[in-house]
Motif scaffolding. Structure first.
Motif, short mmCIF file in Angstrom:
data_model
loop_
_atom_site.label_atom_id
_atom_site.label_comp_id
_atom_site.label_asym_id
_atom_site.label_seq_id
_atom_site.Cartn_x
_atom_site.Cartn_y
_atom_site.Cartn_z
N UNK A 8 0.81 -1.23 0.00
CA UNK A 8 0.00 0.00 0.00
C UNK A 8 0.84 1.27 0.00
N UNK A 9 2.17 1.16 -0.06
CA UNK A 9 3.03 2.35 -0.12
C UNK A 9 2.79 3.09 -1.43
N UNK A 10 2.57 4.38 -1.35
CA UNK A 10 2.29 5.16 -2.55
C UNK A 10 3.59 5.63 -3.20
N UNK A 11 3.50 5.99 -4.47
CA UNK A 11 4.67 6.52 -5.16
C UNK A 11 5.11 7.83 -4.53
N UNK A 12 4.15 8.62 -4.05
CA UNK A 12 4.50 9.89 -3.40
C UNK A 12 5.29 9.64 -2.12
N UNK A 13 4.89 8.64 -1.33
CA UNK A 13 5.63 8.29 -0.12
C UNK A 13 7.04 7.81 -0.48
N UNK A 14 7.15 6.99 -1.50
CA UNK A 14 8.44 6.48 -1.94
C UNK A 14 9.35 7.62 -2.38
N UNK A 15 8.80 8.52 -3.21
CA UNK A 15 9.60 9.64 -3.71
C UNK A 15 10.07 10.54 -2.57
N UNK A 16 9.22 10.71 -1.56
CA UNK A 16 9.62 11.52 -0.40
C UNK A 16 10.82 10.90 0.30
N UNK A 17 10.82 9.58 0.44
CA UNK A 17 11.95 8.90 1.06
C UNK A 17 13.22 9.05 0.22
N UNK A 18 13.09 8.93 -1.09
CA UNK A 18 14.24 9.14 -1.98
C UNK A 18 14.82 10.54 -1.77
N UNK A 19 13.95 11.54 -1.79
CA UNK A 19 14.41 12.93 -1.71
C UNK A 19 15.05 13.25 -0.37
N UNK A 20 14.44 12.79 0.72
CA UNK A 20 14.92 13.14 2.05
C UNK A 20 16.17 12.35 2.43
N UNK A 21 16.18 11.08 2.11
CA UNK A 21 17.26 10.24 2.62
C UNK A 21 18.37 10.02 1.61
N UNK A 22 18.04 9.74 0.37
CA UNK A 22 19.06 9.34 -0.58
C UNK A 22 19.61 10.52 -1.37
N UNK A 23 18.71 11.31 -1.97
CA UNK A 23 19.19 12.46 -2.75
C UNK A 23 19.89 13.47 -1.86
N UNK A 24 19.40 13.67 -0.66
CA UNK A 24 20.00 14.69 0.21
C UNK A 24 21.44 14.32 0.56
N UNK A 25 21.65 13.08 0.99
CA UNK A 25 23.00 12.68 1.38
C UNK A 25 23.94 12.67 0.18
N UNK A 26 23.41 12.44 -1.01
CA UNK A 26 24.23 12.45 -2.22
C UNK A 26 24.54 13.88 -2.66
N UNK A 27 23.49 14.66 -2.91
CA UNK A 27 23.70 15.95 -3.57
C UNK A 27 24.02 17.09 -2.60
N UNK A 28 23.52 17.05 -1.36
CA UNK A 28 23.93 18.08 -0.41
C UNK A 28 25.42 17.93 -0.11
N UNK A 29 25.85 16.69 0.07
CA UNK A 29 27.28 16.46 0.29
C UNK A 29 28.10 16.94 -0.90
N UNK A 30 27.62 16.65 -2.10
CA UNK A 30 28.30 17.09 -3.32
C UNK A 30 28.46 18.61 -3.33
N UNK A 31 27.38 19.32 -2.99
CA UNK A 31 27.43 20.79 -3.00
C UNK A 31 28.32 21.34 -1.88
N UNK A 32 28.46 20.56 -0.80
CA UNK A 32 29.28 21.01 0.33
C UNK A 32 30.78 20.79 0.10
N UNK A 33 31.14 19.98 -0.89
CA UNK A 33 32.55 19.60 -1.05
C UNK A 33 33.52 20.78 -1.14
N UNK A 34 33.17 21.88 -1.84
CA UNK A 34 34.11 22.99 -1.90
C UNK A 34 34.42 23.63 -0.55
#
Length: 255
Positions: free
Chosen positions: A108-134
């Motif tokens: 019963x997990x919705x695509x919106x719930x899944x996408x929220x988890x991607x954005x908060x947990x996976x994309x954030x740790x990937x791309x925020x870290x990337x932007x912080x590297x300098x």
């Protein structure tokens, strides 16, 4: 700019729960601290105040980690604060902690719930870290927060837990590719902790608390101050030879 001799740590989601304890224990370890908050500004200010009472510098900045389009502006804000508040031009430790959970059956997990988890947990740790590297110092430390649920499985956590499994892989890749800058990357995977995470179920549901305690070798569930000291250690020079590791801080649950 001549950097201050005091190192600066940045903790996302530092206004409450595990992030609050991480920030305070980093200050006790000698770091100045930047925390982020999404909506709880007064709670974030209280954390800042408690760190300043300890004689360390601290600021709180708003950040919704699910909105990757805001990262560049956030990093610019961090740079401004480093110069104006800390007398520094780098951060020396980044803790990717901010997060929320989804409790829903796989079917019963919705695509919106899944996408929220991607954005908060996976994309954030990937791309925020990337932007912080300098502005992340060579020889610095990154700690990504996972979950015991990436190792063992309970029903209704699929969308959340598989993101944390991804975080654990990401940490190893970051350690490999940032090693030329002597940046260490490790994962901390908390077990069940008494916080308001997930509606405070572990803290407030006595039956759930007792069940989890019974499955844990040390006979209880975790508390926030069980976690912060491990994160502070990994950010410090005490852990200078610890790299690409997953440390589960869970009291020996489901051994």
């Amino acid at each position: 700019m001549t950097s201050s001799s005091t190192k600066v740590a940045l903790v996302t989601g530092g206004s409450r729960g595990l992030g609050k304890d991480m920030a305070i224990q980093l200050a006790q370890k000698g770091f100045d601290v930047i925390i982020t908050y999404q909506s709880k500004e007064s709670a974030a200010k209280a954390v800042v105040d408690s760190i300043r009472v300890m004689g360390k510098k601290a600021v709180a900045l708003p950040l919704d980690v699910s909105q990757s389009s805001t990262y560049e502006a956030f990093v610019a804000q961090v740079q401004d604060k480093l110069a104006s508040e800390f007398g520094n031009d780098k951060i020396h430790a980044l803790v990717n902690n901010a997060g929320t959970g989804v409790y829903a059956a796989f079917e019963s997990t919705t695509e919106a719930q899944f996408d929220e988890m991607v954005n908060i947990h996976l994309k954030a740790a990937f791309f925020l870290t990337q932007k912080m590297l300098p502005i992340l110092s060579d020889g610095g430390s990154i700690v990504n927060i996972s979950s015991g649920l990436a190792r063992f499985s309970y029903p209704n956590y699929a969308a959340y837990a598989i993101m944390k499994a991804g975080i654990e892989s990401l940490s190893r890749y970051q350690a490999l590719e940032l090693g030329n800058r002597k940046i260490r990357v490790n994962t901390v995977a908390p077990g069940a902790i008494e916080t308001d995470f997930g509606g405070g179920a572990v803290r407030d549901n006595k039956d759930l608390n007792a069940m989890l305690a019974a499955q844990t070798a040390l006979g209880r569930v975790g508390l926030p101050d069980d976690i912060g000291g491990v994160v502070a250690f990994l950010c410090s020079d005490d852990a200078k030879w610890v790299n690409a590791q997953r440390i589960e801080v869970a009291g020996g649950v489901n051994i």
